[in-house]
Design an enzyme around this catalytic site. Structure first.
Site: not given
Ligand code: PLP
Length: 423
Positions: A210, A238, A269
């Site tokens: 990200s 992502h 997302k």
């Molecule tokens: N994994 C990644 C790569 C993320 O970007 C995010 C959120 O920013 C998460 C996990 C966590 O996701 P959630 O918002 O569903 O807890």
């Protein structure tokens, strides 16, 4: 976490506080001083994160609290624009009315409704996996998988730039831990060779990263995994919904859907943006997670409205690949126009488009000036990204119009020239 009396003391209010303050005044005063010093250190380091307040729905056009209307939003993970899609909202309202506000329970006690089972089945079908399990977030899914799956006899090999929730999840498990250099296949191979002594090897990587908008070399990772008899886990937060011809994710994009064993992803997302996460993979693994995974066992069920949103988002994606496809052209337009204007955009073909600036102050000042021009973008600097790699992260959504994208590029060009980022 601060609780009860301590919270009341820190706030300095509430009934009977006088007595409590007398009883533990010194500790509370000490804590307050320590917290204030810590907060001052964060401000002093220039890493304070403030939150802008949105007074409208999430979408490409926002109204900010305090007046700013018609703001063009380029910093949400709303990749497909489904967060405010009328059908997604209607599905949430219907689920709320039919199934209530929430379950007041964890799944295995009194918290599983037919919609939870339907959504799990739909997620598994979407990813072409055997089964799926829902969590309150993907953070929880990542926190809950490694400890449940791996023991002292096993090994986990993790990309050094994996998301914080993977890092935390791995910390919680007892397996032998290897951290390989970011997307470095030589280093991964060396670590896999060393890990041969363990019973089971699990390679864990973000599908798309990200901060940089780069995509893991899954084909090569899967080849190495095959060579060294390892399993592959990917975090697809992502990627789910928009990477690959049908939006299945990085594994579809890179032609390795049958080689990746475990997928964790988010419903927060591209898939409607409400909240929630999941693991999908082999049925015995999902069955085991239902028995052993602590964030699943000890946390409330997903609220029906949230389930309704995600379920409708998946229906829309499975009906047609037009939504998933709509991303790519917009991303390409932004990336090529910004590059032509003289900016360096990190990553490739991903709607996360980091505009690389290097200097932290420049990133902050430019982001602020972009907002003055009605474009909402966020600057990132150390410690979120490495020192000297400050950037403004732009995120493209399928519901940005070509005009929105062009306005963003024009504003970047003006602001870049003004602050010396462009000649
Ligand atoms: N994994 C990644 C790569 C993320 O970007 C995010 C959120 O920013 C998460 C996990 C966590 O996701 P959630 O918002 O569903 O807890």
């Amino acid at each position: 976490m601060l609780r009860g009396a301590a919270v009341r003391l820190l706030r300095g209010g509430g009934g009977g506080v006088g007595t409590l303050r007398a009883a533990s005044g010194t500790a509370a005063a000490q804590l307050r001083r320590r917290l204030e010093n810590e907060l001052e250190d964060i401000r002093g380091a220039g890493t304070w994160k403030s939150e802008r307040i949105i007074a409208s729905r999430q979408g490409p056009h926002l109204r900010l609290d305090g007046g700013g209307a018609g703001i063009l939003n380029f910093c949400a993970n709303n990749y497909l624009g489904l967060s405010s899609h009328p059908e997604v909202i209607r599905a949430a309202v219907e689920a709320l009315e039919k199934f209530g506000a929430g379950l007041s329970s964890v799944r295995f006690i009194c918290g599983t409704q037919s919609i939870h089972k339907d959504l799990e089945e739909k997620i598994a079908r979407f990813h072409q996996r055997e089964d799926a399990i829902l969590y309150a977030s993907c953070f929880d899914a990542n926190a809950g998988i490694f400890e449940a799956l791996l023991t002292l006899e096993d090994a986990v090999l993790s990309d050094e730039l994996n998301h914080a929730s993977i890092i935390d999840g791995i910390r919680l498990c007892k397996a032998n831990k290897y951290r390989y250099k970011h997307m470095d296949m030589q280093d991964l191979e060396a670590k896999l060779q060393d890990a041969q002594k363990h019973r089971l090897r699990l390679v864990a990587t973000d599908g798309a990263f990200s901060m940089d908008g780069d995509i893991a070399p899954l084909k090569e990772i899967c080849q190495l995994a095959q060579k060294y008899d390892a399993l592959v886990f990917i975090d697809e937060c992502h990627a789910t919904g928009f990477l690959g011809p049908n939006g299945r994710g990085t594994d579809e994009l890179l032609g390795v859907m049958d080689k990746v064993t475990i997928i964790n992803s988010t419903l927060g997302k591209a898939l409607g943006g409400a909240a929630g996460g999941y693991t999908t993979g082999p049925k015995p693994l999902i069955d085991l997670l239902r028995q052993r995974s602590r964030p699943y066992l000890f946390s409330n069920s997903l609220p029906p409205a949230v389930v309704g949103c995600a379920s409708k988002a998946l229906d829309l994606l499975m009906e047609s690949n037009a939504i998933a496809q709509s991303m790519a052209a917009k991303t390409q337009r932004f990336r090529s126009k910004m590059t032509a204007a003289g900016f360096t955009i990190s990553g490739k073909d991903h709607p996360i488009c980091p505009v690389m600036l290097g200097d932290a102050r420049l990133a902050a000042v430019m982001a602020e000036d972009m907002l003055n021009r009605g474009i909402y973008v966020i600057g990132f600097s150390y410690p979120v990204v490495p020192k000297g790699k400050a950037r403004i992260r732009v995120q493209i959504s399928a519901v940005h119009s070509d005009e929105d994208i062009d306005r963003c590029v024009e504003a970047f060009t003006e602001v870049g020239r003004k602050h010396g980022a462009l000649p």
